[in-house]
Scaffold this active site. Sequence first.
Site, PDB file in Angstrom:
ATOM      1  N   ARG A 169       0.690  -0.685   0.064  1.00 24.68           N
ATOM      2  CA  ARG A 169       0.598   0.374  -0.085  1.00 24.68           C
ATOM      3  C   ARG A 169       0.863   1.759  -0.489  1.00 24.68           C
ATOM      4  O   ARG A 169       0.543   2.201  -0.568  1.00 24.68           O
ATOM      5  CB  ARG A 169      -0.759  -0.121   1.039  1.00 24.68           C
ATOM      6  CG  ARG A 169      -1.430  -1.289   1.407  1.00 24.68           C
ATOM      7  CD  ARG A 169      -2.587  -1.105   2.574  1.00 24.68           C
ATOM      8  NE  ARG A 169      -2.789  -0.133   3.176  1.00 24.68           N
ATOM      9  CZ  ARG A 169      -3.109   0.140   4.026  1.00 24.68           C
ATOM     10  NH1 ARG A 169      -3.032  -0.514   4.959  1.00 24.68           N
ATOM     11  NH2 ARG A 169      -4.003   1.127   4.545  1.00 24.68           N
ATOM     12  N   SER A 184      -5.437  -2.697   9.426  1.00 24.01           N
ATOM     13  CA  SER A 184      -4.208  -2.920   9.717  1.00 24.01           C
ATOM     14  C   SER A 184      -4.083  -2.805  11.055  1.00 24.01           C
ATOM     15  O   SER A 184      -3.216  -3.005  11.905  1.00 24.01           O
ATOM     16  CB  SER A 184      -3.042  -2.389   8.736  1.00 24.01           C
ATOM     17  OG  SER A 184      -2.454  -1.557   8.925  1.00 24.01           O
TER      18      SER A 184
HETATM   19  N1  URA Z   1      -0.522   2.080  10.675  1.00 27.99           N
HETATM   20  C1  URA Z   1      -0.337   1.119  10.653  1.00 27.99           C
HETATM   21  O1  URA Z   1      -0.293   0.463  10.922  1.00 27.99           O
HETATM   22  N2  URA Z   1      -1.392   0.240   8.880  1.00 27.99           N
HETATM   23  C2  URA Z   1      -1.829   1.602   8.792  1.00 27.99           C
HETATM   24  O2  URA Z   1      -2.615   0.995   7.405  1.00 27.99           O
HETATM   25  C3  URA Z   1      -1.678   2.491   8.524  1.00 27.99           C
HETATM   26  C4  URA Z   1      -1.215   3.540  10.136  1.00 27.99           C
END
Ligand code: URA
Length: 431
Positions: A169, A184
């Site tokens: 991403r 996430s």
């Molecule tokens: N922090 C994370 O761990 N994941 C994300 O997608 C964005 C911030």
Amino acid sequence: MRPAELIERKRNGEEHDPADLAELILAYARDEVPDYQMAAWCMAVYFTGLSGAETFALTDAMIRSGDVLDLREALRRKVVDKHSTGGVGDKTSIAVGPIVAACGVPLGKMSGRGLGHTGGTLDKLESIPGFRVELTTAELIAQLRDVGIAIVGQSDRLVPADKKLYALRDVTATVDIVPLIASSIMSKKLAAGADAIVLDVKVGDGAFMKTLDEARVLALEMLELGRRAGREVTCLLTDMDQPLGRAVGNALEIREALQTVRGDGPADLTELVLDACARLLAYSDLGIDLKEGRRRAEAAVADGSALGAYERWIRAQGGDPDPRALPEAPVRVTVAAPRDGVVTRLGALAVGIAALELGAGRRTKTDPIDHSVGVLCFAKRGDTVVAGDDLAEVHARDEASAAAAAEAVLAAYTLGDEPPPAHGIVLDVVA
Ligand code: URA
């Protein structure tokens, strides 16, 4: 499950069957789905979103891609955790941990490294000579039992699907998608095994979420994921339009966290730390409410027991808790106020980037960092200054980088004639 079919369905705005979505994620984690298909799927999610059921299925599959810790089972205690979505000068956890531990509640936390203008708790802790962030699960549990606090790096076996997906991403313009951020963050928090979690969603110029409305949407998604997983979760929405506290940069932030544990920290950081501690203590198995949680957190700071817990914690992870052991930058340059006035703005992003350029952060995951450098912002929003007063101080490794950072920090300040509207560090609480 054919990935191309799922991408097409998501592109057309259809809802996935949870089992299909789980299979996609688990197959990706096993390297059976290529990055280009996963990237296309993420971009389809950017345009068409995920339902609550899909976000939960995604989170659950990410957790199932690796190991899961059960700290309650291991400690036979309720374990609490705190997480921030990341900002500039955010050293909250480093002060919260020892205060909560001093009040008799175990705090086990897995943290990440910084990227770009946001700092990471692990990088800050590694500015302490000797500090080890890599503990085995057995060491983590033993330390939680003996010392009551451990902050460690995330093991490679914890949520490997997120590790892979987040990296993808990062390079495909698909980080800023609320259900993917929620899943996430929460997959890592849920897999790390705490029963109750206080989340701190940063809002403003230096954060992912630029407005309170955006932050509320993310908070509600994370709360829902926590609830579905049977955990207690509260989400603070806190100001990241200016850096938190005064210090930005790894060793400088450790000093400031320590000052806060001693009761001498800056007002905004102290307020956030005590608020988070009160909530964590109210969630704990002590059986107390928020008011009593706040009272005990304040008492632990005032009577020195939080400082004792800090020193035990740092030593337990191999570090030297004496702040004189922290690295110091060789060059210091002050940034003077060009006129009389009141600080109406101090851009968090600009200060974060100035610290990054000094070497306090990394642009790519493999960049080395300089723990000694950074910025101290003496004047904050609402402070009145006289021409020539020190607004800030740059700590640098050489004169050239100091001069460039001083210019950038000066540009981050706006001085006006009228004070800006006042508000506290905690803008809202979503529970
Ligand atoms: N922090 C994370 O761990 N994941 C994300 O997608 C964005 C911030």
